[in-house]
Design a protein around this motif. Sequence first.
Motif, PDB file in Angstrom:
ATOM      1  N   PHE A   1       6.498  10.135   2.011  1.00  0.00           N
ATOM      2  CA  PHE A   1       6.699  10.218   0.566  1.00  0.00           C
ATOM      3  C   PHE A   1       6.966   8.835  -0.026  1.00  0.00           C
ATOM      4  O   PHE A   1       6.485   8.527  -1.130  1.00  0.00           O
ATOM      5  CB  PHE A   1       7.873  11.153   0.249  1.00  0.00           C
ATOM      6  CG  PHE A   1       8.042  11.432  -1.219  1.00  0.00           C
ATOM      7  CD1 PHE A   1       7.068  12.113  -1.932  1.00  0.00           C
ATOM      8  CD2 PHE A   1       9.169  10.999  -1.888  1.00  0.00           C
ATOM      9  CE1 PHE A   1       7.209  12.365  -3.286  1.00  0.00           C
ATOM     10  CE2 PHE A   1       9.329  11.244  -3.243  1.00  0.00           C
ATOM     11  CZ  PHE A   1       8.349  11.930  -3.939  1.00  0.00           C
ATOM     12  N   SER A   2       7.687   7.999   0.711  1.00  0.00           N
ATOM     13  CA  SER A   2       7.921   6.620   0.257  1.00  0.00           C
ATOM     14  C   SER A   2       6.607   5.857   0.170  1.00  0.00           C
ATOM     15  O   SER A   2       6.384   5.084  -0.776  1.00  0.00           O
ATOM     16  CB  SER A   2       8.877   5.899   1.210  1.00  0.00           C
ATOM     17  OG  SER A   2      10.135   6.535   1.245  1.00  0.00           O
ATOM     18  N   GLY A   3       5.724   6.082   1.150  1.00  0.00           N
ATOM     19  CA  GLY A   3       4.402   5.456   1.113  1.00  0.00           C
ATOM     20  C   GLY A   3       3.588   5.919  -0.076  1.00  0.00           C
ATOM     21  O   GLY A   3       2.878   5.116  -0.714  1.00  0.00           O
ATOM     22  N   ILE A   4       3.699   7.193  -0.409  1.00  0.00           N
ATOM     23  CA  ILE A   4       2.990   7.734  -1.572  1.00  0.00           C
ATOM     24  C   ILE A   4       3.521   7.108  -2.860  1.00  0.00           C
ATOM     25  O   ILE A   4       2.746   6.701  -3.740  1.00  0.00           O
ATOM     26  CB  ILE A   4       3.134   9.274  -1.612  1.00  0.00           C
ATOM     27  CG1 ILE A   4       2.353   9.904  -0.450  1.00  0.00           C
ATOM     28  CG2 ILE A   4       2.627   9.828  -2.943  1.00  0.00           C
ATOM     29  CD1 ILE A   4       2.628  11.377  -0.252  1.00  0.00           C
ATOM     30  N   ILE A   5       4.845   7.026  -2.979  1.00  0.00           N
ATOM     31  CA  ILE A   5       5.464   6.424  -4.165  1.00  0.00           C
ATOM     32  C   ILE A   5       5.029   4.969  -4.319  1.00  0.00           C
ATOM     33  O   ILE A   5       4.655   4.521  -5.420  1.00  0.00           O
ATOM     34  CB  ILE A   5       7.005   6.506  -4.083  1.00  0.00           C
ATOM     35  CG1 ILE A   5       7.466   7.963  -4.126  1.00  0.00           C
ATOM     36  CG2 ILE A   5       7.644   5.701  -5.218  1.00  0.00           C
ATOM     37  CD1 ILE A   5       7.139   8.683  -5.406  1.00  0.00           C
ATOM     38  N   PHE A   6       5.057   4.215  -3.211  1.00  0.00           N
ATOM     39  CA  PHE A   6       4.636   2.811  -3.254  1.00  0.00           C
ATOM     40  C   PHE A   6       3.183   2.701  -3.704  1.00  0.00           C
ATOM     41  O   PHE A   6       2.840   1.845  -4.531  1.00  0.00           O
ATOM     42  CB  PHE A   6       4.805   2.169  -1.884  1.00  0.00           C
ATOM     43  CG  PHE A   6       4.197   0.791  -1.783  1.00  0.00           C
ATOM     44  CD1 PHE A   6       4.862  -0.312  -2.303  1.00  0.00           C
ATOM     45  CD2 PHE A   6       2.954   0.610  -1.182  1.00  0.00           C
ATOM     46  CE1 PHE A   6       4.296  -1.580  -2.226  1.00  0.00           C
ATOM     47  CE2 PHE A   6       2.383  -0.652  -1.103  1.00  0.00           C
ATOM     48  CZ  PHE A   6       3.055  -1.750  -1.626  1.00  0.00           C
ATOM     49  N   SER A   7       2.316   3.556  -3.148  1.00  0.00           N
ATOM     50  CA  SER A   7       0.893   3.514  -3.506  1.00  0.00           C
ATOM     51  C   SER A   7       0.698   3.749  -4.992  1.00  0.00           C
ATOM     52  O   SER A   7      -0.081   3.043  -5.659  1.00  0.00           O
ATOM     53  CB  SER A   7       0.121   4.569  -2.703  1.00  0.00           C
ATOM     54  OG  SER A   7       0.158   4.275  -1.322  1.00  0.00           O
ATOM     55  N   TYR A   8       1.411   4.725  -5.543  1.00  0.00           N
ATOM     56  CA  TYR A   8       1.215   5.049  -6.951  1.00  0.00           C
ATOM     57  C   TYR A   8       1.884   4.052  -7.894  1.00  0.00           C
ATOM     58  O   TYR A   8       1.431   3.891  -9.035  1.00  0.00           O
ATOM     59  CB  TYR A   8       1.669   6.491  -7.231  1.00  0.00           C
ATOM     60  CG  TYR A   8       0.556   7.465  -6.948  1.00  0.00           C
ATOM     61  CD1 TYR A   8      -0.492   7.621  -7.856  1.00  0.00           C
ATOM     62  CD2 TYR A   8       0.508   8.178  -5.762  1.00  0.00           C
ATOM     63  CE1 TYR A   8      -1.539   8.475  -7.594  1.00  0.00           C
ATOM     64  CE2 TYR A   8      -0.529   9.043  -5.484  1.00  0.00           C
ATOM     65  CZ  TYR A   8      -1.561   9.187  -6.405  1.00  0.00           C
ATOM     66  OH  TYR A   8      -2.607  10.026  -6.125  1.00  0.00           O
ATOM     67  N   ILE A   9       2.928   3.386  -7.437  1.00  0.00           N
ATOM     68  CA  ILE A   9       3.485   2.289  -8.236  1.00  0.00           C
ATOM     69  C   ILE A   9       2.440   1.179  -8.375  1.00  0.00           C
ATOM     70  O   ILE A   9       2.217   0.633  -9.466  1.00  0.00           O
ATOM     71  CB  ILE A   9       4.775   1.742  -7.594  1.00  0.00           C
ATOM     72  CG1 ILE A   9       5.911   2.752  -7.747  1.00  0.00           C
ATOM     73  CG2 ILE A   9       5.182   0.413  -8.240  1.00  0.00           C
ATOM     74  CD1 ILE A   9       7.180   2.363  -7.018  1.00  0.00           C
TER      75      ILE A   9
END
Length: 312
Positions: free
Chosen positions: A211-219
């Motif tokens: 989920f952290s990777g997803i958040i980083f990607s979308y930022i």
Amino acid sequence: MGFINQTIPSDFLLLGLSRDPELQPVMFGLFLFIYLVTVIGNMFIILAINLDSHLHTPMYFFISNLSLTDICTSTTTIPKMLVNMQEQNLSITFAGCLTQACFAMLFVSLECCLLAAMAYDRYVAICYPLRYTVIMNWYLCRLVILVSLLSSTANSLLLSLMMLWLSFCKNLEIPHFFCEITQVVKLACSDTSINIILIYIASFTFGGITFSGIIFSYIEIVSSVLKIPSVKGRYKAFSTCGSHLSVITLFYGTGLSVCISSSVTDSPRMTAMASVMYTVVTQMLNPFIYSLRNKDMKEALTKVIGRMISLS
């Protein structure tokens, strides 16, 4: 509570979502409908992607694998519940419970990995469009699937096999519709500290890190999109992420609701109802999300349905 004089207990009892006999036929029909829609809907997605050469891209490659994972997740939990309702028998063997818990963990963990991989795919497509085909090559895509599958399998096997070292009490009632590992561990009378630690580590690894990777990607995606001068260009970039964002919100949102419900309420039945969302409902809705919000997928599905009608 007394102890059973063996590590391996007798049959567990899956209490399901309700004991009301009047609700059983309704729930049987509802979950049978959900299961059929899940399997048929995701099968159509897989067929459409495989039969349409225009969809042979990394993004749709991950979508087809997600659809297959959704079918497997639903098949792990729903059929046993339907059989128990039909036979009016709540029991499941220890081996069957262990197997169900193992596969449920495997496919939920794999879904987390696939959603993170899809976020990375969108990140590369929007932030590095000229290098997209070089970075997201087929070798990397297949490697991501292989690593995700192997890590998810290793995790689920470890957590499942660790339950073999537990001693269980005489009360073997699981207030759930499937053998969810945390509910099974709660029934043990021996020390479960190692099991709980491993469950937390697995949750952090496959839930928190992905989920952290997803958040980083979308930022990074939002930052890049906002730099696009035209409104039309920004809309087009965001539209490619719409379906994926909807699936992420549904899956992680319902998963978070399970964590919250289990921490704020002592009712296992409420937790079981919340679990229905991320193990049953999400898998049913994913095909509709990808087909209704994606023009290319709509056209591919129309072609598949047209071929089936013409053949019949």
